[in-house]
Design an enzyme around this catalytic site. Structure first.
Site, PDB file in Angstrom:
ATOM      1  N   CYS A 183       3.869  -5.297   4.445  1.00  0.00           N
ATOM      2  CA  CYS A 183       3.169  -5.102   5.712  1.00  0.00           C
ATOM      3  C   CYS A 183       3.323  -6.360   6.568  1.00  0.00           C
ATOM      4  O   CYS A 183       3.092  -7.473   6.093  1.00  0.00           O
ATOM      5  CB  CYS A 183       1.698  -4.810   5.439  1.00  0.00           C
ATOM      6  SG  CYS A 183       0.707  -4.643   6.947  1.00  0.00           S
ATOM      7  N   CYS A 204      -1.512   0.974   6.064  1.00  0.00           N
ATOM      8  CA  CYS A 204      -1.692  -0.028   5.015  1.00  0.00           C
ATOM      9  C   CYS A 204      -3.140  -0.052   4.526  1.00  0.00           C
ATOM     10  O   CYS A 204      -4.070  -0.135   5.331  1.00  0.00           O
ATOM     11  CB  CYS A 204      -1.295  -1.398   5.566  1.00  0.00           C
ATOM     12  SG  CYS A 204      -1.528  -2.761   4.402  1.00  0.00           S
ATOM     13  N   CYS A 220      -4.913  -3.536   5.557  1.00  0.00           N
ATOM     14  CA  CYS A 220      -5.332  -3.918   6.916  1.00  0.00           C
ATOM     15  C   CYS A 220      -5.372  -2.759   7.906  1.00  0.00           C
ATOM     16  O   CYS A 220      -5.641  -2.965   9.084  1.00  0.00           O
ATOM     17  CB  CYS A 220      -4.411  -5.012   7.455  1.00  0.00           C
ATOM     18  SG  CYS A 220      -2.715  -4.447   7.775  1.00  0.00           S
ATOM     19  N   CYS A 268      11.012   3.314  -0.156  1.00  0.00           N
ATOM     20  CA  CYS A 268      10.349   3.856  -1.338  1.00  0.00           C
ATOM     21  C   CYS A 268       9.025   3.104  -1.479  1.00  0.00           C
ATOM     22  O   CYS A 268       9.009   1.925  -1.849  1.00  0.00           O
ATOM     23  CB  CYS A 268      11.260   3.645  -2.541  1.00  0.00           C
ATOM     24  SG  CYS A 268      10.724   4.488  -4.014  1.00  0.00           S
ATOM     25  N   CYS A 323      -0.526  -8.011   7.110  1.00  0.00           N
ATOM     26  CA  CYS A 323      -1.286  -8.693   6.052  1.00  0.00           C
ATOM     27  C   CYS A 323      -0.412  -9.209   4.912  1.00  0.00           C
ATOM     28  O   CYS A 323      -0.905  -9.877   4.012  1.00  0.00           O
ATOM     29  CB  CYS A 323      -2.399  -7.798   5.512  1.00  0.00           C
ATOM     30  SG  CYS A 323      -1.832  -6.390   4.532  1.00  0.00           S
TER      31      CYS A 323
END
Length: 145
Positions: free
Chosen positions: A99, A51, A54, A122, A102
């Site tokens: 995520c 990510c 984060c 996706c 975060c």
């Protein structure tokens, strides 16, 4: 608006400082980038996608596949790294994935992927970083004579 509290939180100003305008539009405003607009779509090396918001590991390259959609697609995320919610925008019902650390929007999950899961995560390229696995150098411990 999402009222869930995540382990990593930032102010709007902190998010804007950390992300590019394009990343901010996708990750914080649930946007979608243009298909085929990112190099990570073509990434074939062994490694981990994480990510941008984060640094949490999200997907392993061994579960990436070519879906022909213009966005990187994965069978399964790293266990516990993502959470899904119902997305009713654009006059349709989809599953949004974000995520778990975060709360940043990553993309959508569709039930049209290959076996064994049948899922296609996706994911927007701009919401991920890629870190290739380090190759270990062979070290010879034998002395030459």
């Amino acid at each position: 608006m999402d009222t869930h509290t995540y382990p990593v939180t930032r102010t709007d100003a902190e998010w804007r400082a950390r992300l590019t305008p394009e990343q901010y539009a996708v990750m914080r405003n649930h946007g979608t980038e243009r298909p085929g607009s990112c190099a990570l779509l073509y990434e074939k090396r062994a490694g981990t996608f994480s990510c941008v918001g984060c640094d949490q590991p999200l997907f392993e390259s061994k579960l990436k596949f070519e879906s022909g959609t213009g966005w990187p697609s994965f069978n399964d995320p790293v266990p516990g790294s993502t959470e899904d919610t119902v997305d009713r925008s654009y006059g349709m019902v989809r599953t949004e994935t974000h995520c778990s650390r975060c709360g940043s929007h990553l993309g959508q999950v569709f039930p049209d992927g290959p076996p064994p899961t049948g899922l296609r995560n996706c994911i927007n390229c701009g919401s991920m970083n890629f870190k290739p696995y380090l190759r270990r150098r062979r070290v010879c411990t034998r002395e030459r004579v």
